[in-house]
Design an enzyme around this catalytic site. Structure first.
Site, PDB file in Angstrom:
ATOM      1  N   PHE A   1       0.856  -1.194   0.000  1.00 52.80           N
ATOM      2  CA  PHE A   1       0.000   0.000   0.000  1.00 52.80           C
ATOM      3  C   PHE A   1       0.888   1.239   0.000  1.00 52.80           C
ATOM      4  CE2 PHE A   1      -2.312   3.544   1.663  1.00 52.80           C
ATOM      5  CZ  PHE A   1      -3.589   3.401   1.132  1.00 52.80           C
TER       6      PHE A   1
ATOM      7  N   ASP B   1       9.107   2.802   1.658  1.00 51.31           N
ATOM      8  CA  ASP B   1       7.949   3.585   2.080  1.00 51.31           C
ATOM      9  C   ASP B   1       7.746   3.372   3.581  1.00 51.31           C
ATOM     10  OD1 ASP B   1       5.408   4.416   2.791  1.00 51.31           O
ATOM     11  OD2 ASP B   1       4.484   3.835   0.904  1.00 51.31           O
TER      12      ASP B   1
ATOM     13  N   LYS C   1       2.295  10.548   8.391  1.00 56.56           N
ATOM     14  CA  LYS C   1       1.647  10.073   9.622  1.00 56.56           C
ATOM     15  C   LYS C   1       2.333  10.596  10.893  1.00 56.56           C
ATOM     16  CE  LYS C   1      -0.567   5.902   7.752  1.00 56.56           C
ATOM     17  NZ  LYS C   1      -1.929   5.847   8.246  1.00 56.56           N
TER      18      LYS C   1
ATOM     19  N   THR D   1       2.676  24.417  -4.544  1.00 56.23           N
ATOM     20  CA  THR D   1       2.537  25.703  -3.855  1.00 56.23           C
ATOM     21  C   THR D   1       3.083  25.655  -2.431  1.00 56.23           C
ATOM     22  OG1 THR D   1       0.577  26.247  -5.134  1.00 56.23           O
ATOM     23  CG2 THR D   1       0.885  27.455  -3.071  1.00 56.23           C
TER      24      THR D   1
END
Lengths: 432, 432
Positions: A149, A258, A289, A313
Site C-alpha cells: 500500500f 515507504d 503520519k 505551492t
C-alpha cells in the site's frame, strides 16, 4: 452516525465516532459522549506522542510561532527565516544513515507521488541517458509488491495492491507487480521454509525487472514497505530486504522504502528499515503520519538537475515542522524508542499467550516493537472483535482481510500494554 | 541564496528569498533583511486576507481550538465534535450554487486526484454500467486543455500542459487534449474573431470526445480552469464555458471546474465560474490555496456508493477549516468581494494605461477583479521586470512564457492598486 448529523461530509459510512480532542490525553481518546478509550490505533498510526502532549501545546501557544501558523508560506519559493534550522533540528536530526537531503510534502500520497517522480527523473539522467536522446514522456515503470500500500492518488494507486475496492474503476499504469513472501509465523520457528518462499519472491522480482527492461519498459525503481501495513501486517525477513536492495543495485533501479506507516519509532528504531542492517542505504525513504509532515529523504543523486521539477505551492506545512521538532525532542529525552521496545515485548508476549489460549480464534501474532498484529479466524469475527473491544474501551483498527493491527503512540507503556491485553482478552472471551 | 545557508532543502535554486512572517502584515511581506514589500503575488495566490490578520491570530490563540491544533484527527473516521458545524459555517457557507457536499483534502493536487477518481467511479456507475459487466480497471480518460494546469502528481500531471520541464521524464496517461482558445485582448474589442476561435476549440473538444468514445477509451470527464493561471492567464468568454458545459452534458461527461487558483474571491465573486451564469451547475469544483484547505464540492451523484473509495489518513487538516471559517466571516463583514471589484477596476485601467504608454514592452492587459495579468515582450524582459519591481518593493510572479500575474490578497485596496501601479511604472521605465 446519521446523514442528518453530518450533512456535508463526503462519506458518513466510514465515520467510526466523533471525538472530543480537547478532553483526550496521552493514550486515551475521548468520544463526544465522554467515553474514555485506550487508543491502540491512534488515528491510523498518526499520533506520535499521545493526545495533547504539553510539549506540543507549548509550541502552539508560543507567540514567536504565530506568524508561521497564520501565514502559510510557499516553502519552495519564500521559506521562513528559521526554515533550514528547523529542518536540521527536526527532520534531519532523525534522517536515516546515508541521507543528507529531505523534501517536505503535505501528505503520504504526495510524498510517494513526488518520490516516484524523483526516481523517474534520476533514472533518465543516468542509466537511460544513452537510450533516450529525445526528451519527453518515457514508458518507465516502477515495480511494487502484491499486498503493498503506497497511497490512493493515481500514481500511488498503480503500486497499491491491497483491497480491490481501492482500485476499482480508476485507470492505472501497467507496471510490474512481484509477489510478496507469504511467511509462516512466528518467523524464527519457520526459518527454512520462509527462506525458500522469500527466495522464490526475490527470483520473481528479479525476473520481472529483467523482462520489463528487455521489452523497453525499464524498471526505474522498486517500492516496498518494511512491513506491509494496510495489506495485513505482512513481514519479511531483514535478509529478504538486504537481498532485494542488492537486486535493485545490480539492475540500476532506485530502492524506495515507504516508511509512511512504519516510520517514527514504533518498531523500536526510528525507521523500521534500520533493523535490516543495509550495507548500502536505500535511495529514497518516504514518510508521513507520525512525522506530522509528509516528505522523503533522498540521496544527493536524486536531486533533480533543475528547479521546479519537484514543486507545488505549499510543499508541506511549516506548522507541522515546528511540531515535529518538539516531537523528536520528546522522543529523545524520554527515551521513547526504548519504551516502544519494552512495551512491544509485553504486547507480543501477551499476544502469543492469547493465541495459545484461543487457537481456534487467533493466529499469527507478530510484530516489531509495538508495531504488532494478530489474525482472527475470519473477517466477520475480526470486525465483531473490533467492535467488542471498543465497547470495552479499546480503540483498534483492522488491516488486510482478517488482521488486527496495533498502533499505539510512543508513550504507550508496559502498563498500557497489560491493560490492553486484559481488555482484549475479555473481548475475545465474549466471542465464544 | 547559497547551498550553505540551506543545506537540507531540496532545491535552493527556486528560493526567491527568506521571509520574516512575524513582521509581515496585511499586504506587506517583510524579508529577513527587513525589506517591506507590497505583495502582489501572496505565496502563489494563497494568502486570502493578508498577513497576520487579527481574526486568524485570534483563532490560533483560542484555547478552545488547541485540541484540534495539536491532535490531527483522521477526519474520515474520527472527526472532531464540531466538524460538521465548521464545514457548514465554513466551506458550505460559500458553496457554489447546486452543491450540497464537500470533501476536504490536504492540497490542490490531492483535491484534483481525488476529484478525478470520483469522476471515474461515477462514470462507471452510470453511463458505462451497460458496457462493463466485469469490474476492474477500465481504460477511461479525462479531457483537458492545452495550457491547463491541474497539479503535478501523476494523475494531475496527465492533464497539466504548461511547461515541458514539469512533465519531462515522468510516465503519463494517454488522454485527449483539446486546444484552448487563443484570444485577442481586450476581449470586448475582438468579440467576433474570438467567438470564431472559441467555436473552433469547442468543435475540436467535442470531436475528441466522440472519437475517444468510439475507440472505447471513453471520456469520463472534462477538466478546465475558469482562467488558465499557471499557463499564462489565458481567458475564454463566459459563453465558451457555457457551451462547453453543454457539450459535456450531451456526451455524459462530468464537468470539473478547477478553481484552485481562481477560487476564493479575487475575481469579485467567490468562485470565478459564478461569472458564467451556467443554467446547469458544474459537477465538481476543486479548490485549495486561498481556501487554506484543499478539497472539492460535488453533486450528490458523485458520492461513491461505498465507503473508503475516496479516503486517506488525514483527508485535509481541520486546523485549516477553523482558519477558513474566520476568513469567510472577514470576507463577508468587510465586503471583500466588492473590494476586489473596485481594486481590480483601478488595477486593470492602470494596466491599460501602461500598455498604451509602453506599447513596445507591454500588451494584453487582462483580468477579472484583481485577478489580472499583462504580457511583456519576451521572457528575459519579463524576468528582468519582476526583479526590478522587487528591488523597488513589489513582489510579483510570472506565468506562461512572458506574462506577469497579479495575485494580491482580498484586502488589497484601491490605494494599494495605485501604489503598485506607480512602482510598476517606475520599474518599466528603467527597462528602456
Amino acid at each position: 452516525v446519521s446523514e442528518h448529523l453530518c450533512p456535508p461530509l463526503q462519506s458518513v459510512v466510514q465515520v467510526n465516532f466523533f471525538c472530543d480532542y480537547e478532553e483526550s490525553k496521552g493514550n486515551y481518546l475521548v468520544d463526544v459522549d465522554g467515553n474514555r478509550m485506550l487508543d491502540v490505533y491512534t488515528q491510523i498510526a498518526s499520533i506520535p506522542i499521545g493526545y495533547n502532549h504539553p510539549a506540543l501545546t507549548k509550541v502552539m501557544t508560543d507567540p514567536k510561532n504565530m506568524g508561521t501558523f497564520v501565514n502559510r508560506p510557499a516553502l519552495g519559493m519564500m521559506p521562513p527565516e528559521q526554515f533550514s534550522e528547523k529542518l536540521v533540528n527536526g527532520l534531519m536530526a532523525v534522517a536515516p544513515k546515508g541521507f543528507s537531503r529531505v523534501q517536505t510534502m503535505a501528505c503520504g500520497s504526495c510524498s510517494n507521488e513526488n518520490a516516484y517522480k524523483a526516481i523517474f527523473i534520476w533514472y533518465r539522467s543516468g542509466v537511460l541517458s544513452f537510450f533516450f536522446q529525445v526528451p519527453g514522456c518515457p514508458d518507465l515503470t516502477l515495480l511494487s509488491f502484491m499486498g503493498g500500500f503506497h497511497g490512493r492518488t493515481l500514481g500511488c494507486l498503480a503500486t497499491t495492491h491491497t483491497k480491490a475496492i481501492q482500485k476499482l474503476d480508476v485507470p492505472s499504469f501497467d507496471w510490474p507487480i512481484a509477489p510478496f513472501p507469504q511467511l509462516r509465523y512466528p518467523l524464527d520457528q519457520f526459518e527454512r521454509e520462509n527462506a525458500r518462499e522469500e527466495a522464490r519472491c526475490l527470483e520473481e522480482a528479479e525476473d520481472l525487472i529483467v523482462k520489463w527492461n528487455q521489452k523497453g519498459r525499464h524498471v526505474a525503481g522498486v517500492v516496498i514497505e518494511p512491513i506491509q501495513a494496510e495489506g495485513g501486517d505482512n513481514h519479511a525477513s531483514f535478509d529478504f530486504y538486504r537481498k532485494l536492495r542488492g537486486i535493485t543495485k545490480k539492475h540500476g533501479c532506485a530502492f524506495l522504502v515507504d516508511e509512511v506507516q512504519t516510520g517514527g519509532g514504533s518498531t523500536g528504531k526510528f525507521w523500521a528499515h534500520e533493523h535490516w542492517g543495509l550495507d548500502d542505504p536505500a535511495d529514497i525513504v518516504s514518510f508521513s503520519k507520525k512525522m506530522l509532515t509528509g516528505g522523503y529523504y533522498q540521496k544527493d543523486s536524486f536531486q533533480p538537475d533543475k528547479p521546479f521539477r519537484i514543486f507545488n505551492t505549499w510543499l508541506g506545512d511549516h506548522t507541522k515542522n515546528l511540531l515535529l521538532t518538539e516531537v523528536i525532542k520528546v522522543i529523545k529525552t524520554e527515551n521513547l524508542l526504548d519504551q516502544a521496545k519494552r512495551s512491544g515485548k509485553v504486547m507480543l508476549e501477551g499476544l502469543y499467550d492469547l493465541q495459545d489460549k484461543y487457537p481456534h480464534l487467533l493466529s499469527k501474532a507478530r510484530g516489531i516493537g509495538t508495531f504488532c498484529a494478530i489474525d482472527v479466524k475470519d473477517e466477520d469475527t475480526r470486525n465483531l472483535l473490533l467492535l467488542k473491544a471498543r465497547n470495552k474501551g479499546v480503540v483498534l483498527g483492522g488491516c488486510g482481510t482478517q488482521s488486527i493491527r496495533f498502533r499505539p503512540a510512543l508513550v504507550f507503556t508496559e502498563h498500557h500494554a497489560h491493560l490492553f491485553l486484559d481488555i482484549f482478552n475479555d473481548a475475545i472471551a465474549e466471542l465464544k
